[in-house]
Design a protein around this motif. Sequence first.
Motif, mmCIF file in Angstrom:
data_model
loop_
_atom_site.group_PDB
_atom_site.id
_atom_site.type_symbol
_atom_site.label_atom_id
_atom_site.label_comp_id
_atom_site.label_asym_id
_atom_site.label_seq_id
_atom_site.Cartn_x
_atom_site.Cartn_y
_atom_site.Cartn_z
ATOM 1 N N LYS A 99 -26.893 -0.059 30.927
ATOM 2 C CA LYS A 99 -27.900 -0.415 29.918
ATOM 3 C C LYS A 99 -29.061 0.590 29.974
ATOM 4 O O LYS A 99 -30.225 0.236 30.114
ATOM 5 N N PHE A 100 -28.694 1.862 29.856
ATOM 6 C CA PHE A 100 -29.659 2.945 30.044
ATOM 7 C C PHE A 100 -30.855 2.848 29.108
ATOM 8 O O PHE A 100 -31.965 3.255 29.443
ATOM 9 N N TRP A 101 -30.669 2.295 27.916
ATOM 10 C CA TRP A 101 -31.757 2.174 26.949
ATOM 11 C C TRP A 101 -32.831 1.191 27.436
ATOM 12 O O TRP A 101 -34.005 1.340 27.120
ATOM 13 N N LYS A 102 -32.395 0.198 28.228
ATOM 14 C CA LYS A 102 -33.353 -0.734 28.829
ATOM 15 C C LYS A 102 -33.959 -0.140 30.092
ATOM 16 O O LYS A 102 -35.152 -0.322 30.377
ATOM 17 N N LEU A 103 -33.111 0.585 30.852
ATOM 18 C CA LEU A 103 -33.612 1.193 32.089
ATOM 19 C C LEU A 103 -34.779 2.133 31.819
ATOM 20 O O LEU A 103 -35.695 2.256 32.647
ATOM 21 N N TYR A 104 -34.728 2.820 30.677
ATOM 22 C CA TYR A 104 -35.788 3.782 30.374
ATOM 23 C C TYR A 104 -37.153 3.092 30.388
ATOM 24 O O TYR A 104 -38.149 3.680 30.813
ATOM 25 N N LYS A 105 -37.190 1.838 29.920
ATOM 26 C CA LYS A 105 -38.453 1.081 29.876
ATOM 27 C C LYS A 105 -38.762 0.433 31.220
ATOM 28 O O LYS A 105 -39.925 0.330 31.615
ATOM 29 N N GLU A 106 -37.699 0.008 31.926
ATOM 30 C CA GLU A 106 -37.903 -0.825 33.113
ATOM 31 C C GLU A 106 -37.776 -0.061 34.433
ATOM 32 O O GLU A 106 -38.383 -0.437 35.441
ATOM 33 N N ASP A 107 -36.956 0.987 34.468
ATOM 34 C CA ASP A 107 -36.700 1.720 35.715
ATOM 35 C C ASP A 107 -36.288 3.140 35.348
ATOM 36 O O ASP A 107 -35.116 3.506 35.404
ATOM 37 N N ILE A 108 -37.257 3.960 34.966
ATOM 38 C CA ILE A 108 -36.947 5.284 34.411
ATOM 39 C C ILE A 108 -36.252 6.195 35.425
ATOM 40 O O ILE A 108 -35.443 7.055 35.052
ATOM 41 N N SER A 109 -36.503 6.006 36.726
ATOM 42 C CA SER A 109 -35.820 6.841 37.716
ATOM 43 C C SER A 109 -34.324 6.549 37.721
ATOM 44 O O SER A 109 -33.499 7.461 37.845
ATOM 45 N N SER A 110 -33.939 5.274 37.582
ATOM 46 C CA SER A 110 -32.516 4.922 37.498
ATOM 47 C C SER A 110 -31.909 5.440 36.204
ATOM 48 O O SER A 110 -30.762 5.907 36.172
ATOM 49 N N CYS A 111 -32.693 5.358 35.112
ATOM 50 C CA CYS A 111 -32.212 5.887 33.826
ATOM 51 C C CYS A 111 -31.955 7.390 33.951
ATOM 52 O O CYS A 111 -30.961 7.898 33.433
ATOM 53 N N SER A 112 -32.820 8.096 34.657
ATOM 54 C CA SER A 112 -32.652 9.538 34.834
ATOM 55 C C SER A 112 -31.379 9.849 35.615
ATOM 56 O O SER A 112 -30.667 10.818 35.314
ATOM 57 N N ILE A 113 -31.087 9.014 36.629
ATOM 58 C CA ILE A 113 -29.841 9.183 37.382
ATOM 59 C C ILE A 113 -28.642 9.034 36.450
ATOM 60 O O ILE A 113 -27.694 9.835 36.489
ATOM 61 N N VAL A 114 -28.682 7.989 35.612
ATOM 62 C CA VAL A 114 -27.578 7.729 34.675
ATOM 63 C C VAL A 114 -27.412 8.895 33.705
ATOM 64 O O VAL A 114 -26.290 9.347 33.436
ATOM 65 N N MET A 115 -28.514 9.421 33.194
ATOM 66 C CA MET A 115 -28.431 10.510 32.220
ATOM 67 C C MET A 115 -27.951 11.813 32.869
ATOM 68 O O MET A 115 -27.151 12.545 32.295
ATOM 69 N N LYS A 116 -28.438 12.122 34.056
ATOM 70 C CA LYS A 116 -28.003 13.351 34.723
ATOM 71 C C LYS A 116 -26.530 13.269 35.120
ATOM 72 O O LYS A 116 -25.782 14.243 35.032
ATOM 73 N N THR A 117 -26.107 12.075 35.550
ATOM 74 C CA THR A 117 -24.689 11.857 35.863
ATOM 75 C C THR A 117 -23.836 12.004 34.602
ATOM 76 O O THR A 117 -22.783 12.648 34.612
ATOM 77 N N SER A 118 -24.307 11.417 33.517
ATOM 78 C CA SER A 118 -23.549 11.426 32.264
ATOM 79 C C SER A 118 -23.443 12.827 31.668
ATOM 80 O O SER A 118 -22.391 13.208 31.133
ATOM 81 N N VAL A 119 -24.523 13.605 31.743
ATOM 82 C CA VAL A 119 -24.445 14.950 31.186
ATOM 83 C C VAL A 119 -23.506 15.811 32.029
ATOM 84 O O VAL A 119 -22.832 16.727 31.514
ATOM 85 N N GLY A 120 -23.396 15.497 33.333
ATOM 86 C CA GLY A 120 -22.402 16.161 34.167
ATOM 87 C C GLY A 120 -20.992 15.829 33.718
ATOM 88 O O GLY A 120 -20.101 16.695 33.706
ATOM 89 N N LEU A 121 -20.769 14.568 33.336
ATOM 90 C CA LEU A 121 -19.457 14.165 32.819
ATOM 91 C C LEU A 121 -19.142 14.887 31.511
ATOM 92 O O LEU A 121 -17.986 15.234 31.247
ATOM 93 N N VAL A 122 -20.156 15.100 30.676
ATOM 94 C CA VAL A 122 -19.955 15.831 29.423
ATOM 95 C C VAL A 122 -19.428 17.237 29.718
ATOM 96 O O VAL A 122 -18.459 17.694 29.102
ATOM 97 N N TYR A 123 -20.057 17.908 30.673
ATOM 98 C CA TYR A 123 -19.579 19.236 31.061
ATOM 99 C C TYR A 123 -18.165 19.160 31.624
ATOM 100 O O TYR A 123 -17.307 19.989 31.301
#
Length: 655
Positions: A525-549
Amino acid sequence: MAEDSDTVSSSKKAKQGCIYNLTYNNNMEEDIVISSGDVDQPPKLPIPGKRNILITSALPYVNNVPHLGNIIGCVLSADVFARYCRLRRYNAIYVCGTDEYGTATETKAMEENSTPKQICDKYHAIHRDVYKWFNISFDEFGRTSTAQQTEVCQTIFKKLMENNWLSENTMQQLYCDTCQKFLADRLVEGSCPTPGCYYDSARGDQCEKCGKLLNPTELINPRCKVCANNPRIRDTNHLFLELPLLEDKLRDYISRMSVAGSWSQNAIQATNAWLKEGLRQRCITRDLKWGVPVPHERFKDKVFYVWFDAPIGYVSITSCYTPEWEKWWKNPENVELYQFMGKDNVPFHTVMFPSTLIGTAEKWTLMKTISVTEYLNYETGKFSKTKGVGIFGNDAKDTNIPVEVWRYYLLANRPEVSDTLFTWADLQAKLNGELINNLGNFINRVLTFIAKDPDSGSGKGSGYNSIVPDAAGVETHLLSKILGDKIGTYVEQYVEAMEKVKLKQGLKIAMSISSEGNAYLQESKFWKLYKEDISSCSIVMKTSVGLVYLLACLLEPFMPSFSIEVLKQLSLPLQLSLCDEKGDVEKAKRPWEIVPAGHRIGTPVPLFKELKDDEVELFRAKFAGSQADRADRAVKAKAEANKTADQLKNLKITG
């Protein structure tokens, strides 16, 4: 002999006439670079200490445009494996070309009122352009009507003669007194002798109505296709390869290599069927003009049978690629030969071709692995070059459906175990469901969220302004750690499947990583994490962009133009690697480490366009029937359009 007008001495060229999409350095130290155009590179040679892989696909016959069944059956499948080998940093070359000699070319020349050389020139160019559009990354795409083919073929023949593996025999053939020549199988027509059939236009090699294989002398009331007169049976002398005498050496090769090379089951079955029937002498000469001349005084008016000389084309095409071709073809200790083909070609590659090479008593690089496809059928029946039924290479291009969609569909439906069926509805389902809803959806969600401007002015913005965030504390982020372990396992399974040339399985595994990515986004639920726990959201986004590559890397062999676009949107260099020595497979377990924090991505855009119901119906109607039917419809439609235009013009004049 006819010379290839495009042939240039290998010693005088870096590369010419080849289709490249991946380039790489001979020292194998640099990442593989994707390029969209033809690239000149010096010819590669086997490298000591490296894994050297020689890849061929069955040479497509030059008498028509290749259809989708031809393309997936050999050329596209071999391309995927070649691209995979390059990603893995193996020293691999992929050679192919058009098979140009034989009766079918002479017959086509008569149909089009031209010479065999003109037919070959015309269709070689058509094949080359179709494969270029399909992003086939040949190292050399040549042809068999070259001086190099004559030289290599005749040299092998002379070795077989010296070693007493050839014999002379008399056989009966139909002879046309009017044309004053023996008639090849396809130059004879007559009534099929099969009870209940009696089709009156059966060919000398096969009845198209009942499908029975025939000999020309079996036809009822045979007639010459050139002059329509009745030929007579006459004795003719030919040269035969003594397969029975070579059988022990051949069986030893098959028993060893079918295990070492993990031959596909359909290849083993087709080979064993030939061996079970008992090997017989095989005629290697024909009473034709268009072919490699037989260098023998008593047979100087004959040419080699196409199934003797065509596989030798792999060797001669490699000799066009590099004058040091023997380093590939006479180097069995250091080179692995992988060959790709449809099931109807198997015995010629597992029995005839290796027997020919074994008979020379030289150290040839014999085939290690053979990958065989069953048939891809069309909606209403079999693909057929002869009847013009199905989707042909130029048709695929004319649909405006992107090439990566065609490649994906054909490879996802690759007929590895049994025949498969092409349908427009299935193409639509795979595009809209698998490519858009799964793969495209995941990549677009990740990149658009990272690209968003967090300062929207409303105080409710979210995003990273196109900057990849840091993943501090990922060691304690359980969801990401679980995902990393899953992805690492998937990549190991992907490599295992691709090493065994299970291409469809490899593609399925890669797409499963995209599905895992979508599930990861939903669960986090990264869209909620951004508001509630941005450090966890950043982990999710950095992990996900790695998967894209990672997806761009794993899917490059299957959809190279897709990978180019993904890397462009990531704003990363067009370089990919899946090399053990660089730890790329191990790194997949830690996707958050793949793209560095602080990297600025490019502009995300949708990767695929939906195929709608009305478009599917349009394609189904447009490509119904044979090519001749379509041409008739096009002529009638044009005439109707001209008639309507004239009527409108007359109305304006009278008005």
